[in-house]
Design a protein around this motif. Structure first.
Motif, PDB file in Angstrom:
ATOM      1  N   VAL A  10       0.885  -1.157   0.000  1.00 43.77           N
ATOM      2  CA  VAL A  10       0.000   0.000   0.000  1.00 43.77           C
ATOM      3  C   VAL A  10       0.921   1.205   0.000  1.00 43.77           C
ATOM      4  CG1 VAL A  10      -1.760   1.265   1.275  1.00 43.77           C
ATOM      5  CG2 VAL A  10      -1.778  -1.241   1.290  1.00 43.77           C
ATOM      6  N   LYS A  11       0.854   1.984  -1.068  1.00 48.88           N
ATOM      7  CA  LYS A  11       1.754   3.127  -1.186  1.00 48.88           C
ATOM      8  C   LYS A  11       1.017   4.400  -0.798  1.00 48.88           C
ATOM      9  CE  LYS A  11       4.624   0.900  -4.596  1.00 48.88           C
ATOM     10  NZ  LYS A  11       5.246   0.921  -5.902  1.00 48.88           N
ATOM     11  N   ILE A  12       1.618   5.128   0.124  1.00 47.42           N
ATOM     12  CA  ILE A  12       1.093   6.421   0.547  1.00 47.42           C
ATOM     13  C   ILE A  12       2.226   7.416   0.322  1.00 47.42           C
ATOM     14  CG2 ILE A  12       0.149   7.786   2.432  1.00 47.42           C
ATOM     15  CD1 ILE A  12      -0.899   5.172   3.630  1.00 47.42           C
ATOM     16  N   GLY A  13       2.057   8.209  -0.723  1.00 47.98           N
ATOM     17  CA  GLY A  13       3.156   9.090  -1.113  1.00 47.98           C
ATOM     18  C   GLY A  13       4.304   8.234  -1.603  1.00 47.98           C
ATOM     19  N   ARG A  14       5.475   8.455  -1.014  1.00 49.99           N
ATOM     20  CA  ARG A  14       6.655   7.666  -1.382  1.00 49.99           C
ATOM     21  C   ARG A  14       6.900   6.504  -0.427  1.00 49.99           C
ATOM     22  NH1 ARG A  14      11.452  11.696  -2.729  1.00 49.99           N
ATOM     23  NH2 ARG A  14      12.314   9.738  -3.458  1.00 49.99           N
ATOM     24  N   ARG A  15       6.092   6.429   0.614  1.00 52.28           N
ATOM     25  CA  ARG A  15       6.292   5.381   1.626  1.00 52.28           C
ATOM     26  C   ARG A  15       5.515   4.125   1.264  1.00 52.28           C
ATOM     27  NH1 ARG A  15       6.055   7.067   7.545  1.00 52.28           N
ATOM     28  NH2 ARG A  15       7.342   5.204   7.627  1.00 52.28           N
ATOM     29  N   ILE A  16       6.046   2.978   1.651  1.00 51.71           N
ATOM     30  CA  ILE A  16       5.425   1.681   1.366  1.00 51.71           C
ATOM     31  C   ILE A  16       5.003   1.037   2.681  1.00 51.71           C
ATOM     32  CG2 ILE A  16       5.789  -0.630   0.428  1.00 51.71           C
ATOM     33  CD1 ILE A  16       7.815   0.606  -1.497  1.00 51.71           C
ATOM     34  N   PHE A  17       3.749   0.583   2.701  1.00 58.25           N
ATOM     35  CA  PHE A  17       3.183  -0.099   3.858  1.00 58.25           C
ATOM     36  C   PHE A  17       2.587  -1.424   3.395  1.00 58.25           C
ATOM     37  CE2 PHE A  17       2.937   4.419   4.757  1.00 58.25           C
ATOM     38  CZ  PHE A  17       3.408   4.502   6.057  1.00 58.25           C
ATOM     39  N   TYR A  18       2.281  -2.269   4.376  1.00 59.53           N
ATOM     40  CA  TYR A  18       1.620  -3.547   4.101  1.00 59.53           C
ATOM     41  C   TYR A  18       0.507  -3.733   5.109  1.00 59.53           C
ATOM     42  CZ  TYR A  18       5.792  -4.352   1.346  1.00 59.53           C
ATOM     43  OH  TYR A  18       6.797  -4.228   0.431  1.00 59.53           O
ATOM     44  N   LYS A  19      -0.534  -4.424   4.687  1.00 57.89           N
ATOM     45  CA  LYS A  19      -1.634  -4.718   5.605  1.00 57.89           C
ATOM     46  C   LYS A  19      -1.165  -5.773   6.600  1.00 57.89           C
ATOM     47  CE  LYS A  19      -5.291  -3.766   2.289  1.00 57.89           C
ATOM     48  NZ  LYS A  19      -6.402  -4.351   1.523  1.00 57.89           N
ATOM     49  N   ARG A  20      -1.453  -5.523   7.865  1.00 57.07           N
ATOM     50  CA  ARG A  20      -1.050  -6.462   8.916  1.00 57.07           C
ATOM     51  C   ARG A  20      -1.649  -7.845   8.665  1.00 57.07           C
ATOM     52  NH1 ARG A  20       1.481  -6.020  13.487  1.00 57.07           N
ATOM     53  NH2 ARG A  20       1.271  -3.777  13.631  1.00 57.07           N
ATOM     54  N   ARG A  21      -2.890  -7.885   8.204  1.00 57.78           N
ATOM     55  CA  ARG A  21      -3.551  -9.167   7.927  1.00 57.78           C
ATOM     56  C   ARG A  21      -2.773  -9.970   6.894  1.00 57.78           C
ATOM     57  NH1 ARG A  21      -8.393  -8.568   4.378  1.00 57.78           N
ATOM     58  NH2 ARG A  21      -6.699  -8.606   2.941  1.00 57.78           N
ATOM     59  N   ASP A  22      -2.300  -9.299   5.833  1.00 58.00           N
ATOM     60  CA  ASP A  22      -1.553  -9.998   4.788  1.00 58.00           C
ATOM     61  C   ASP A  22      -0.231 -10.548   5.323  1.00 58.00           C
ATOM     62  OD1 ASP A  22      -3.589  -9.333   3.054  1.00 58.00           O
ATOM     63  OD2 ASP A  22      -2.499  -7.667   2.114  1.00 58.00           O
ATOM     64  N   VAL A  23       0.442  -9.756   6.146  1.00 55.38           N
ATOM     65  CA  VAL A  23       1.709 -10.200   6.738  1.00 55.38           C
ATOM     66  C   VAL A  23       1.458 -11.401   7.655  1.00 55.38           C
ATOM     67  CG1 VAL A  23       3.628  -9.548   8.234  1.00 55.38           C
ATOM     68  CG2 VAL A  23       2.761  -7.925   6.520  1.00 55.38           C
ATOM     69  N   ASN A  24       0.396 -11.320   8.461  1.00 59.13           N
ATOM     70  CA  ASN A  24       0.066 -12.429   9.358  1.00 59.13           C
ATOM     71  C   ASN A  24      -0.275 -13.689   8.578  1.00 59.13           C
ATOM     72  OD1 ASN A  24       0.536 -10.880  11.604  1.00 59.13           O
ATOM     73  ND2 ASN A  24      -1.603 -10.364  11.924  1.00 59.13           N
ATOM     74  N   ASN A  25      -0.973 -13.520   7.445  1.00 57.37           N
ATOM     75  CA  ASN A  25      -1.303 -14.686   6.611  1.00 57.37           C
ATOM     76  C   ASN A  25      -0.035 -15.339   6.069  1.00 57.37           C
ATOM     77  OD1 ASN A  25      -4.030 -14.394   6.986  1.00 57.37           O
ATOM     78  ND2 ASN A  25      -4.378 -13.300   5.082  1.00 57.37           N
ATOM     79  N   LEU A  26       0.947 -14.540   5.711  1.00 62.45           N
ATOM     80  CA  LEU A  26       2.222 -15.104   5.253  1.00 62.45           C
ATOM     81  C   LEU A  26       2.931 -15.859   6.369  1.00 62.45           C
ATOM     82  CD1 LEU A  26       4.024 -12.501   2.959  1.00 62.45           C
ATOM     83  CD2 LEU A  26       3.331 -14.813   2.396  1.00 62.45           C
ATOM     84  N   MET A  27       2.759 -15.392   7.585  1.00 58.77           N
ATOM     85  CA  MET A  27       3.393 -16.051   8.732  1.00 58.77           C
ATOM     86  C   MET A  27       2.667 -17.335   9.122  1.00 58.77           C
ATOM     87  SD  MET A  27       4.336 -12.763  11.058  1.00 58.77           S
ATOM     88  CE  MET A  27       4.983 -13.770  12.376  1.00 58.77           C
ATOM     89  N   GLY A  28       1.471 -17.537   8.557  1.00 65.19           N
ATOM     90  CA  GLY A  28       0.730 -18.763   8.843  1.00 65.19           C
ATOM     91  C   GLY A  28      -0.243 -18.647   9.984  1.00 65.19           C
ATOM     92  N   GLY A  29      -0.645 -17.478  10.353  1.00 63.95           N
ATOM     93  CA  GLY A  29      -1.601 -17.301  11.442  1.00 63.95           C
ATOM     94  C   GLY A  29      -1.744 -15.849  11.784  1.00 63.95           C
ATOM     95  N   LYS A  30      -2.542 -15.627  12.851  1.00 61.25           N
ATOM     96  CA  LYS A  30      -2.803 -14.250  13.267  1.00 61.25           C
ATOM     97  C   LYS A  30      -2.075 -13.899  14.508  1.00 61.25           C
ATOM     98  CE  LYS A  30      -7.061 -13.655  10.875  1.00 61.25           C
ATOM     99  NZ  LYS A  30      -8.375 -13.242  10.843  1.00 61.25           N
TER     100      LYS A  30
END
Length: 128
Positions: A108-128
């Motif tokens: 998720v880009k806001i201006g020049r900064r890059i962010f990620y949704k916490r839910r997506d990161v947690n899904n990559l980790m295999g849980g919440k």
């Protein structure tokens, strides 16, 4: 010996409290019967009582669905920085770039900064 729940009316002057009290007593009796014999339960109800039970179950389900949706929306909105993702997942920025290209993790880009949704990161980790 079964408890007698017929004489509890009139304990409260508030009809709403009386109804809640009645519902709690009936629910606790139902739960205790289920715990005694979970394989077979026999209920005798009036049509009105059955309709009230269905309405109560629908209300509980409706409230749980709304709560789950609210929690899901909160986690969808919560953003974490690129550096936090790198630290949390123990990966390099190159790995993140590859995951972005493969759509594993959408930035998720806001201006020049890059962010990620916490839910997506947690899904990559295999849980919440």
């Amino acid at each position: 010996m079964k408890p007698d729940f017929t004489n509890f009316k009139g304990l409260s002057k508030d009809p709403i409290l009386e109804t809640n009290f009645e519902n709690e007593l009936l629910m606790s009796q139902l739960i205790s019967e289920i715990r005694k014999n979970p394989d077979h339960i026999s209920l005798t109800m009036t049509g009105t009582g059955l309709m009230e039970l269905i309405k109560a179950v629908q209300q509980v389900i409706y409230e749980e669905i709304n709560e789950e949706k609210a929690n899901q929306q909160d986690s969808d909105i919560e953003l974490i920085t690129k550096q936090d993702v790198i630290d949390k997942l123990h990966v390099s920025s190159t790995t993140l770039w590859i995951w972005e290209k493969r759509k594993y993790l959408v930035p998720v880009k806001i201006g020049r900064r890059i962010f990620y949704k916490r839910r997506d990161v947690n899904n990559l980790m295999g849980g919440k």
